[in-house]
Design an enzyme around this catalytic site. Structure first.
Site, mmCIF file in Angstrom:
data_model
loop_
_atom_site.group_PDB
_atom_site.id
_atom_site.type_symbol
_atom_site.label_atom_id
_atom_site.label_comp_id
_atom_site.label_asym_id
_atom_site.label_seq_id
_atom_site.Cartn_x
_atom_site.Cartn_y
_atom_site.Cartn_z
ATOM 1 N N ALA A 239 100.268 -10.485 17.545
ATOM 2 C CA ALA A 239 98.976 -11.130 17.305
ATOM 3 C C ALA A 239 98.144 -11.255 18.583
ATOM 4 O O ALA A 239 98.591 -10.911 19.681
ATOM 5 C CB ALA A 239 99.202 -12.501 16.680
ATOM 6 N N HIS A 240 96.929 -11.793 18.415
ATOM 7 C CA HIS A 240 95.983 -11.904 19.527
ATOM 8 C C HIS A 240 96.520 -12.770 20.664
ATOM 9 O O HIS A 240 97.177 -13.786 20.453
ATOM 10 C CB HIS A 240 94.648 -12.470 19.036
ATOM 11 C CG HIS A 240 94.751 -13.862 18.481
ATOM 12 N ND1 HIS A 240 94.697 -14.989 19.263
ATOM 13 C CD2 HIS A 240 94.915 -14.304 17.214
ATOM 14 C CE1 HIS A 240 94.806 -16.064 18.511
ATOM 15 N NE2 HIS A 240 94.949 -15.674 17.261
ATOM 16 N N ASN A 241 96.272 -12.301 21.873
ATOM 17 C CA ASN A 241 96.623 -13.015 23.110
ATOM 18 C C ASN A 241 98.122 -13.169 23.357
ATOM 19 O O ASN A 241 98.539 -13.935 24.219
ATOM 20 C CB ASN A 241 95.949 -14.384 23.162
ATOM 21 C CG ASN A 241 94.444 -14.279 23.259
ATOM 22 O OD1 ASN A 241 93.753 -14.315 22.236
ATOM 23 N ND2 ASN A 241 93.935 -14.123 24.463
ATOM 24 N N SER A 259 99.060 -16.050 20.942
ATOM 25 C CA SER A 259 99.182 -16.690 22.254
ATOM 26 C C SER A 259 100.612 -16.988 22.690
ATOM 27 O O SER A 259 100.832 -17.725 23.653
ATOM 28 C CB SER A 259 98.348 -17.980 22.311
ATOM 29 O OG SER A 259 96.979 -17.690 22.106
#
Length: 346
Positions: A239-241, A259
């Site tokens: 996923a993102h980050n 994250s």
């Protein structure tokens, strides 16, 4: 191409037991060996096959001692599996490689292409994108605008790199994998969920291999980073980050929420799930289907959902198997206690 046992032994620094002039021209599993093939033995479960295999040469570990006659020529090495990998790599490198731009490919006028690249039919290279030397794009592979792909990379059919994302050198992206799609970011409101624009990028460092239909989302801001040497199986979601540390390996269907930071040299089994905004230390092993809700210290081995220390999980699992028996025993004990109470109250 044909190679002798002597040539192979010199290349992988092995010791020959048998005919140094024996030649091979193909590879085969030890249980499916044929004359002219080279096989390997590293798993003790397959030892019995070495006495009947038809393979001409077999790679074995140095500590292998046959219990009966072996017809094949043996090459003893420190690590048979690792030596096989070297030979297979050499074999792949010897295959002819296509270069050039197919007339049915699209390459934007502002794109920059390195030496000896191959752009297959229906592959697409966007405005300002850069493709390094000796990199191949197979049919329908896409490199978005201003994205960069390094040297000696392979993008298999339908592999997609979104705009502005970066891929290092010596990377392999298998069919259908997606680098830099939008992260799953939505802000709740009385009217529903409003999309949060994902303005960051995804970075794939050198020597990374990403399996078919695996996705590495772009960051909301900043970068999602897959560090050097990481190996991702098919059908994984990053996923993102998220940040994945160097040389970490993950089996199929792992999912990592936004994250989360994963350390170096970690090993994740299939279907492992990590919550968002947590930290996983270095050299952590996580067993298949484990659910990880919080931080994990370096060098820990965990299993289960929620994940706990692997040894404790195994102990709990042993008890779990005995629950029906324990229930029957407790039920009988409860009845005995009730009978004793009745007798005492008389």
């Amino acid at each position: 191409m044909e190679f002798s046992a002597k040539q192979i032994a010199e290349y992988i620094q092995g010791i020959i037991v048998g005919d140094e002039n024996a030649t091979v021209h193909t590879f085969a599993k030890i249980e499916e060996g044929v004359p002219g093939a080279i096989s390997f033995l590293s798993n003790p479960k397959y030892t019995h096959y070495i006495y009947d295999t038809q393979s001409t040469i077999v790679l074995v570990n140095k500590d292998f001692v046959p219990e009966q006659e072996v017809k094949a020529t043996l090459i003893k090495v420190d690590n048979a599996y690792e030596s096989l990998a070297k030979l297979l790599t050499l074999y792949e490198m010897s295959k002819p490689k296509k270069t050039g731009i197919d007339p049915l490919a699209y390459v934007a006028p502002t794109a920059k292409l390195g030496k000896d690249v191959y752009i297959a039919p229906f592959a697409c290279v966007g405005d300002g994108a850069e493709i390094g030397d000796n990199t191949s794009l197979h049919p329908h592979a896409t490199v978005g605008s201003h994205a960069k792909v390094g040297n000696n990379c392979t993008l298999y059919p339908h592999a997609t790199i979104y705009h502005d994302c970066l891929v290092g050198n010596h990377c392999t992206l298998h069919a259908g994998c997606v680098i830099g799609a939008d992260g799953f970011g939505f802000a709740p409101s009385p009217e529903g969920y409003e999309k949060i624009p994902q303005i960051g990028i995804a970075i794939i460092e050198d020597n990374v291999e990403i399996g078919a239909n695996t996705c590495v989302d772009r960051a909301t801001m900043g970068a999602t980073i897959v560090h050097k040497g990481v190996k991702l199986d098919n059908l994984i979601q990053i996923a993102h980050n998220v940040e994945v540390g160097s040389h970490t390996v993950m089996a199929s269907q792992v999912g990592i929420a936004g994250s989360t930071k994963v350390g170096e040299w970690c090993m994740f089994g299939g279907q492992v799930g990590l919550a968002g905004h947590i930290k996983i230390g270095d050299k952590v092993g996580i067993g298949a289907q484990a659910g990880v809700p919080g931080n994990v210290k370096s060098n820990e081995q965990i299993l289960g959902t929620p994940a706990i220390d692997a040894k404790n999980f195994m102990k709990s699992s042993a008890v779990y198997k005995k629950l029906p028996e324990i229930y029957t025993t407790l039920n009988a004990m409860q009845k005995e206690i009730e009978e004793l109470k009745k007798q005492l109250n008389k």
